[in-house]
Design a protein around this motif. Structure first.
Motif, PDB file in Angstrom:
ATOM      1  N   LEU A 237       0.829  -1.206   0.000  1.00  0.00           N
ATOM      2  CA  LEU A 237       0.000   0.000   0.000  1.00  0.00           C
ATOM      3  C   LEU A 237       0.865   1.257   0.000  1.00  0.00           C
ATOM      4  CD1 LEU A 237      -2.835   1.355   0.317  1.00  0.00           C
ATOM      5  CD2 LEU A 237      -2.443   1.241   2.797  1.00  0.00           C
ATOM      6  N   LEU A 238       1.899   1.285   0.852  1.00  0.00           N
ATOM      7  CA  LEU A 238       2.773   2.452   0.924  1.00  0.00           C
ATOM      8  C   LEU A 238       3.496   2.666  -0.397  1.00  0.00           C
ATOM      9  CD1 LEU A 238       4.337   2.007   4.496  1.00  0.00           C
ATOM     10  CD2 LEU A 238       2.422   3.468   3.835  1.00  0.00           C
ATOM     11  N   ALA A 239       3.928   1.570  -1.009  1.00  0.00           N
ATOM     12  CA  ALA A 239       4.618   1.671  -2.295  1.00  0.00           C
ATOM     13  C   ALA A 239       3.674   2.181  -3.383  1.00  0.00           C
ATOM     14  CB  ALA A 239       5.198   0.307  -2.677  1.00  0.00           C
ATOM     15  N   GLU A 240       2.463   1.655  -3.379  1.00  0.00           N
ATOM     16  CA  GLU A 240       1.482   2.040  -4.401  1.00  0.00           C
ATOM     17  C   GLU A 240       1.106   3.507  -4.286  1.00  0.00           C
ATOM     18  OE1 GLU A 240      -3.219   1.129  -5.060  1.00  0.00           O
ATOM     19  OE2 GLU A 240      -1.942  -0.613  -4.658  1.00  0.00           O
ATOM     20  N   ARG A 241       0.935   4.002  -3.060  1.00  0.00           N
ATOM     21  CA  ARG A 241       0.531   5.396  -2.845  1.00  0.00           C
ATOM     22  C   ARG A 241       1.713   6.349  -2.773  1.00  0.00           C
ATOM     23  NH1 ARG A 241      -4.562   5.372   1.471  1.00  0.00           N
ATOM     24  NH2 ARG A 241      -5.742   3.662   0.501  1.00  0.00           N
TER      25      ARG A 241
END
Length: 347
Positions: A237-241
């Motif tokens: 999630l952190l990577a995607e956002r």
């Protein structure tokens, strides 16, 4: 054989540094002596202190030492000196952009109230930036151990000074003593005006604390965030956002979040695609500045020059620096990586 490039010459941005904690140890001792203040051994002969904040008693000791350090800043000139020396230290380590966290409420009683303190700190920042030739912006940070109403007051103050270099709104102190969601209204005020949301999370508590900062506070960056490494889904999630984690390795070790430098999940986060901005947190209490964090990434975690260059890029991209500053720093990173280092002369 080509030697590693000097990390001091690598352009970088520093996004996790606290105002009081940025003080030089020599300045702390000198100011305390000048005011006739007694420093405990942990801040003088036995410096840097041995800390472990994974239990309540340990955090209390850390906070007590921090409060003692703050108490030596008694006159406006002390704040100007701290900021000037901090800027000099940043420039000497290749930091071209600094976002320093301040909680003006910790000084307000001494310097004439919140507004007067904010004005004083911002003037000190402006003068220091010009003196050292680097860019410096401010993140106003609320204290999560205080009432959420206090945080709303600080959020409004931060918005009021956006045209003077305030770029973000944060939330610091012991995350076990104040749920992130309790401060959502303060962060709505800040985000609604265009400030970055940069709360601490995922340091003393695990992935659930990180998720709460992201989902409830709309975090653009996370102070620390290392505990996200315990959840592959959260890292995804952190990577995607593209939510940058301000990872402070030596702080993690100093407070007992990681037992040893090699236990900090720097490599795991990096390889999961989570953007990272290395930070020093509080050099005054941990005995290490920004350059030491890059040295640790190289020496302990095996980051090669291309990888530390990418760490520097991620710190710059995660910053609130103006686009012209970002481009200049990123160009400097490319130049650093492209530069060959002469081999050692034959003996």
């Amino acid at each position: 054989m080509e030697m590693p490039r000097p990390l001091r010459d690598l352009p970088k941005a520093h996004l996790h540094l606290h105002f009081t904690g940025s003080m030089r140890h020599s300045t702390l001792v000198e100011l305390a002596d000048g005011y006739g203040l007694h420093l405990p051994d942990a801040l003088k002969e036995d410096w840097p202190p041995r800390l472990r904040a994974t239990d309540e008693r340990g955090w209390f000791r850390f906070q007590r030492l921090y409060d003692i350090a703050r108490s030596v800043l008694r006159r406006p000139g002390d704040l100007y000196r701290l900021m000037r020396e901090t800027a000099e230290d940043e420039a000497s380590e290749g930091s071209g952009w600094l976002e320093i966290q301040v909680d003006p409420s910790g000084y307000a009683q001494r310097f004439g109230g919140l507004t007067a303190t904010m004005e004083l700190m911002l003037d000190a920042v402006d003068r220091a930036a010009e003196h050292a030739g680097i860019g410096i912006a401010v993140v106003v940070a609320a204290n999560r151990t205080r009432h959420p109403l206090d945080a709303r007051t600080l959020a409004r103050l931060a918005v009021q000074y956006m045209d003077r270099g305030v770029v973000g709104f944060g939330l610091s102190n012991d995350e076990r003593r104040g749920r992130a969601r309790e401060f959502d209204r303060a962060f709505r005020i800040a985000r609604g005006a265009g400030l970055l949301a940069v709360p601490h999370g995922g340091e003393l508590l695990g992935p659930a604390s990180v998720a709460e900062c992201v989902e409830e506070l709309g975090a653009d960056r996370l102070g620390h965030g290392v505990r996200a490494a315990e959840s592959p889904r959260l890292m995804e999630l952190l990577a995607e956002r593209r939510i940058t984690c301000e990872v402070c390795p030596m702080s993690n070790v100093g407070l007992g979040v990681a037992e040893r430098p090699g236990d900090v999940p720097l490599r795991r986060l990096f390889e999961a695609g989570v953007p990272i901005a290395l930070g020093a947190d509080d050099p005054l209490l941990f005995g290490s500045r920004l350059l030491d964090q890059y040295e640790l990434a190289r020496g302990t975690h095996g980051f090669g020059d291309a990888e530390v260059a990418e760490l520097a890029r991620q710190s710059i991209r995660g910053s609130a620096a103006p686009e012209t500053v970002r481009k200049e720093l990123l160009r400097g990173v490319d130049d650093w990586l492209a530069s060959g280092v002469p081999p050692e002369p034959a003996s």
